[in-house]
Design an enzyme around this catalytic site. Structure first.
Site, mmCIF file in Angstrom:
data_model
loop_
_atom_site.group_PDB
_atom_site.id
_atom_site.type_symbol
_atom_site.label_atom_id
_atom_site.label_comp_id
_atom_site.label_asym_id
_atom_site.label_seq_id
_atom_site.Cartn_x
_atom_site.Cartn_y
_atom_site.Cartn_z
ATOM 1 C CG ASN A 183 -4.141 5.562 4.452
ATOM 2 O OD1 ASN A 183 -5.059 4.935 3.922
ATOM 3 N ND2 ASN A 183 -3.124 6.029 3.761
ATOM 4 C CD GLU A 232 -9.261 4.600 -3.378
ATOM 5 O OE1 GLU A 232 -10.138 3.974 -2.756
ATOM 6 O OE2 GLU A 232 -8.604 5.537 -2.875
ATOM 7 C CG ASP A 233 -6.499 7.316 -5.787
ATOM 8 O OD1 ASP A 233 -7.148 7.695 -4.797
ATOM 9 O OD2 ASP A 233 -5.337 6.895 -5.694
ATOM 10 N NE ARG A 242 -6.553 12.399 -5.521
ATOM 11 C CZ ARG A 242 -6.576 11.304 -4.736
ATOM 12 N NH1 ARG A 242 -5.657 10.375 -4.814
ATOM 13 N NH2 ARG A 242 -7.549 11.148 -3.869
ATOM 14 C CG ASN A 278 -1.170 8.958 1.267
ATOM 15 O OD1 ASN A 278 -0.484 9.004 2.273
ATOM 16 N ND2 ASN A 278 -2.464 8.716 1.297
ATOM 17 C CE LYS A 318 -7.054 3.146 -1.465
ATOM 18 N NZ LYS A 318 -7.153 3.926 -0.241
ATOM 19 C CE1 TYR A 326 -4.016 1.886 0.357
ATOM 20 C CE2 TYR A 326 -3.287 2.528 2.553
ATOM 21 C CZ TYR A 326 -4.169 2.655 1.500
ATOM 22 O OH TYR A 326 -5.204 3.541 1.579
ATOM 23 C CG ASP A 384 -11.077 4.868 0.137
ATOM 24 O OD1 ASP A 384 -11.514 4.833 1.287
ATOM 25 O OD2 ASP A 384 -9.915 4.571 -0.186
ATOM 26 C CG ASP A 385 -9.748 9.067 -2.983
ATOM 27 O OD1 ASP A 385 -8.726 8.720 -2.366
ATOM 28 O OD2 ASP A 385 -10.101 8.532 -4.050
HETATM 29 N N1 LIG Z 1 -4.531 9.888 4.054
HETATM 30 C C1 LIG Z 1 -5.553 9.478 3.349
HETATM 31 O O1 LIG Z 1 -6.265 8.541 3.708
HETATM 32 C C2 LIG Z 1 -5.866 10.155 2.065
HETATM 33 C C3 LIG Z 1 -5.003 11.030 1.514
HETATM 34 N N2 LIG Z 1 -5.299 11.658 0.337
HETATM 35 C C4 LIG Z 1 -4.284 12.512 -0.235
HETATM 36 O O2 LIG Z 1 -4.736 13.835 -0.271
HETATM 37 C C5 LIG Z 1 -4.167 14.475 -1.397
HETATM 38 C C6 LIG Z 1 -5.249 15.239 -2.123
HETATM 39 O O3 LIG Z 1 -6.222 14.355 -2.593
HETATM 40 P P1 LIG Z 1 -7.606 14.933 -3.163
HETATM 41 O O4 LIG Z 1 -8.262 15.783 -2.183
HETATM 42 O O5 LIG Z 1 -8.342 13.788 -3.683
HETATM 43 O O6 LIG Z 1 -7.066 15.803 -4.384
HETATM 44 P P2 LIG Z 1 -7.769 16.997 -5.114
HETATM 45 O O7 LIG Z 1 -7.044 17.172 -6.382
HETATM 46 O O8 LIG Z 1 -9.231 16.789 -5.136
HETATM 47 O O9 LIG Z 1 -7.476 18.255 -4.166
HETATM 48 C C7 LIG Z 1 -6.235 18.834 -3.979
HETATM 49 C C8 LIG Z 1 -6.430 20.190 -3.366
HETATM 50 O O10 LIG Z 1 -5.169 20.698 -2.992
HETATM 51 C C9 LIG Z 1 -5.037 22.018 -3.470
HETATM 52 N N3 LIG Z 1 -3.642 22.329 -3.696
HETATM 53 C C10 LIG Z 1 -2.775 21.783 -4.564
HETATM 54 N N4 LIG Z 1 -1.564 22.358 -4.451
HETATM 55 C C11 LIG Z 1 -1.683 23.295 -3.500
HETATM 56 C C12 LIG Z 1 -0.775 24.234 -2.945
HETATM 57 N N5 LIG Z 1 0.491 24.309 -3.334
HETATM 58 N N6 LIG Z 1 -1.229 25.049 -1.983
HETATM 59 C C13 LIG Z 1 -2.508 24.979 -1.577
HETATM 60 N N7 LIG Z 1 -3.404 24.115 -2.060
HETATM 61 C C14 LIG Z 1 -2.987 23.279 -3.011
HETATM 62 C C15 LIG Z 1 -5.858 22.051 -4.754
HETATM 63 O O11 LIG Z 1 -6.164 23.383 -5.055
HETATM 64 P P3 LIG Z 1 -7.035 23.825 -6.333
HETATM 65 O O12 LIG Z 1 -8.416 23.340 -6.027
HETATM 66 O O13 LIG Z 1 -6.936 25.303 -6.332
HETATM 67 O O14 LIG Z 1 -6.422 23.160 -7.498
HETATM 68 C C16 LIG Z 1 -7.055 21.212 -4.326
HETATM 69 O O15 LIG Z 1 -7.988 21.985 -3.638
HETATM 70 C C17 LIG Z 1 -3.463 13.416 -2.213
HETATM 71 O O16 LIG Z 1 -2.087 13.487 -1.988
HETATM 72 C C18 LIG Z 1 -3.981 12.119 -1.651
HETATM 73 O O17 LIG Z 1 -3.011 11.120 -1.672
HETATM 74 C C19 LIG Z 1 -6.479 11.464 -0.309
HETATM 75 C C20 LIG Z 1 -7.383 10.586 0.192
HETATM 76 C C21 LIG Z 1 -7.119 9.825 1.399
HETATM 77 C C1 LIG Z 2 -5.108 6.864 0.730
HETATM 78 C C2 LIG Z 2 -5.784 7.301 -0.466
HETATM 79 O O1 LIG Z 2 -6.869 6.837 -0.784
HETATM 80 C C3 LIG Z 2 -5.163 8.282 -1.311
HETATM 81 O O2 LIG Z 2 -4.106 8.805 -0.963
HETATM 82 O O3 LIG Z 2 -5.730 8.567 -2.368
HETATM 83 MG MG LIG Z 3 -7.376 7.217 -2.794
#
Ligand SMILES: NC(=O)C1=CN([C@@H]2O[C@H](COP(=O)(O)OP(=O)(O)OC[C@H]3O[C@@H](n4cnc5c(N)ncnc54)[C@H](OP(=O)(O)O)[C@@H]3O)[C@@H](O)[C@H]2O)C=CC1
Ligand SMILES: CC(=O)C(=O)O
Ligand SMILES: [Mg+2]
Length: 591
Positions: free
Chosen positions: A491, A282-283, A192, A447, A210, A139, A305-306
């Site tokens: 996570n 997912e993603d 993504r 991540n 997953k 993972y 999931d996200d």
């Molecule tokens: N720990 C866990 O269980 C999980 C972790 N994640 C992680 O979270 C991260 C984001 O995922 P997700 O929300 O789906 O992605 P999205 O693309 O939906 O969202 C990313 C957000 O981050 C913003 N962003 C990007 N760069 C910057 C920066 N330099 N400064 C400020 N804001 C910034 C984007 O802004 P804008 O909208 O303006 O483009 C957007 O709002 C990934 O790395 C993913 O791995 C996700 C799901 C689960």
């Molecule tokens: C953990 C997860 O789902 C992600 O980083 O997208």
């Molecule tokens: Mg994910």
């Protein structure tokens, strides 16, 4: 047939070989495979004889050197294996020794994948018994690197690829999967992948990873799990220019073309596997993720999931942290870096829980939560240009450009990173959080590790040991000024396996937000006082099977309460029932 034999005869005579005894070694070329010219069609026969060879090549049933003498006799295995008979425990010890010898995480990943292809039960035995050591291998973070290299790692099908080429016959593609009783599908379109961006078809590593956790952590049978990658192209230039890229070499389809393929897929899944298969998105990139969830949540059993799993796990961590931070949820102020799927998903569930706990309207509770995106703080003056999922978070506040300015202006007690952008919680940001909070809660959720907003070491040292810290990918314990700090892993892997088990075992027909709240509560209840004392806000993954059973029970109970469960009558003891449903990888005895 006659004409084929004639052609074969001709071909053989040209080569001056007796067709009956042809091909080095004198084996008759019955099916014409060796004498057919390249443009002649041949049939890919596989001959079945009384030999255990195919049993050894079948990962679901293979036990390798653990086949007993009796089984070897009964199943035509004698001579195919060296004489020794090993126990599963000894096989496990041997494999762990060999995996530990690899220096690079990707080598360990490949060794695990090879094991899964060879001996499925042994793979899951290793993963369950050594979960803290092997989770980072199968993972995050290693699965991220595996996706980046998936083209060269690909050996055998681990899931289904549904591309634009299959439009109009997606149902037929689903029928090519060898299993019929599917309970959980994890599907991605690869746009993504973690915080690594668009990896197109190579995103397959994510559904595969997953689902292996669905089995190892949540006890869903491997045969009931189906990883799927929908390939609508990629906008990743590097992949488009890579001659070895495994996906469609075209730019991503959008609009009608995209939604038609997705709709065909969603309909085909129902047709093929029935109403009660859980489809986990997912993603996907956020411009599709929110729309797909909204479109299908009332007609299908879907879960993102996200957006939803992450929200549930983070709410759980925040509620746990209240024991250390003090105060109630509504006493805290939250600031997010990242306002996408994870950021707004978490924010919404925190607001929902706050609203339920305080009997305050949701809109009021949202005012305790601020989000920063790539353009700065989300405020009213930006409303018109905001994507719809950000609009509820556009508060009355003057524009703020940077995270540091937002931290100083808002003085949050909780800082959550879901930006996908590494190194964004700078020393100044962490120091500011620590200057006005006795114990700032800092979660760097992005991540893989390279994208974490800060490391555990940075969080503890910059906050001078004050921070309560959790991250999306694991970090080792940190020693700071003679004290050891153990970071938690925030996570969604804590939630989705147990959540899925709860849904499947109750026969739930839809996912409801209250089921996410139930999962979150169940997880928070699993943290012991001893773990709180160590600064942990999540229980260790070593207890995950028990945790998953508790989550499943609470999720199922909520489904029954809401009238969404179809498996009747409701079992009296849902925890025991969950445990009894869980797949165990111990070898079965063969007659
Ligand atoms: N720990 C866990 O269980 C999980 C972790 N994640 C992680 O979270 C991260 C984001 O995922 P997700 O929300 O789906 O992605 P999205 O693309 O939906 O969202 C990313 C957000 O981050 C913003 N962003 C990007 N760069 C910057 C920066 N330099 N400064 C400020 N804001 C910034 C984007 O802004 P804008 O909208 O303006 O483009 C957007 O709002 C990934 O790395 C993913 O791995 C996700 C799901 C689960
Ligand atoms: C953990 C997860 O789902 C992600 O980083 O997208
Ligand atoms: Mg994910």
């Amino acid at each position: 047939m006659e004409s084929t034999m004639n052609e074969l005869g001709n071909a053989a005579s040209v080569l001056d070989i007796d067709p009956k005894t042809a091909v080095g070694g004198g084996v008759e070329d019955v099916y014409g495979e060796d004498f057919a010219t390249e443009d002649q069609l041949i049939t890919p026969w596989t001959v079945s004889v009384a030999s255990g060879y195919s049993l050894l090549r079948d990962p679901r049933h293979n036990k390798g050197l653990a086949f007993t003498e009796k089984e070897r006799d009964a199943h035509y295995l004698s001579g195919l294996l060296p004489p020794v008979v090993l126990s599963q425990q000894l096989q496990e010890k041997k494999l762990m020794n060999s995996i530990r010898q690899y220096q690079l995480p990707i080598q360990k990943y490949m060794a695990m994948m090879e094991l899964e292809e060879r001996n499925e039960r042994l793979f899951y035995k290793l993963l369950i018994d050594n979960v803290e050591e092997l989770l980072p291998v199968v993972y995050t973070p290693t699965v991220g690197e595996a996706c980046q290299k998936y083209g060269s790692i690909f050996r055998r099908p681990q899931g289904l690829y549904i591309s634009l080429k299959e439009k109009g016959r997606v149902l037929d593609v689903l029928k090519n999967w060898p299993e019929r009783s599917i309970q959980v599908i994890v599907v991605t379109d690869g746009e993504r992948i973690l915080g690594l961006g668009d990896l197109g078809c190579q995103g397959m590593g994510i559904p595969v990873g997953k689902l292996s956790l669905y089995t190892a952590l949540g006890g869903i049978r491997p045969s009931a799990c189906l990883p799927i990658t929908i390939d609508v192209g990629t906008n990743n230039e590097k992949l488009l220019n890579d001659e070895f890229y495994i996906g469609l070499k075209q730019r991503r389809a959008t609009g009608q073309e995209y939604s038609e393929l997705l709709h065909e897929f969603m309909s085909a899944v129902k047709q093929c596997y029935g109403e009660k298969v859980l489809i986990q998105f997912e993603d996907f990139a956020n411009h599709n993720a929110f729309e797909l969830l909204a479109k299908y949540r009332t007609s299908h059993l879907v879960f993102n999931d996200d957006i939803q799993g992450t929200a549930s796990v983070v709410l759980s961590g925040v509620v746990s942290a209240l024991k250390v931070l003090g105060g109630s949820l509504a006493d805290h102020k939250f600031l997010f870096l990242g306002a996408g799927e994870a950021g707004t998903g978490i924010a919404e569930l925190i607001a929902l829980e706050m609203s339920k706990r305080t009997n305050t309207p949701l809109e009021e509770c949202r005012k305790r939560i601020y989000l920063v995106d790539s353009k700065g703080l989300i405020v009213k003056s930006r409303f018109e240009s905001l994507q719809h999922f950000k609009q509820p978070w556009a508060h009355d506040h003057e524009p703020v450009k940077t995270l540091l300015e937002a931290v100083n202006a808002l003085k949050p007690t909780v800082l959550i990173g879901a930006s996908g952008m590494g190194k964004t919680f700078t020393k100044e940001v962490v120091e500011a959080m620590s200057s006005f909070n006795e114990r700032p809660l800092i979660m760097a959720l992005s991540n893989p590790t390279s994208q974490a907003e800060c490391t555990a070491e940075e969080a503890y040292s910059w906050s001078k040991g004050k921070a309560i810290f959790a991250s999306g990918s694991p970090f080792d314990p940190v020693e700071y000024e003679g004290k050891v700090f153990v970071p938690g892993q925030g996570n969604n892997a804590y939630i989705f396996p147990g959540f899925g088990l709860g849904v499947v075992m109750s026969g739930a027909i839809r996912v409801h937000d209250d089921m996410l709240l139930a999962a979150s509560e169940a997880l928070a209840e699993q943290v012991t006082d001893a773990e709180y004392e160590k600064g942990l806000i999540y229980p260790p993954f070593s207890k995950i099977r028990k945790i998953s059973a508790e989550i499943a029970a609470k999720v199922a109970a909520k489904a029954y309460e809401l009238g969404l469960a179809s498996r009747l009558p409701r079992p009296a003891n849902l925890v025991k029932y969950a445990e009894s449903c869980m797949y165990s990888p111990v070898y079965r005895n063969y007659r």
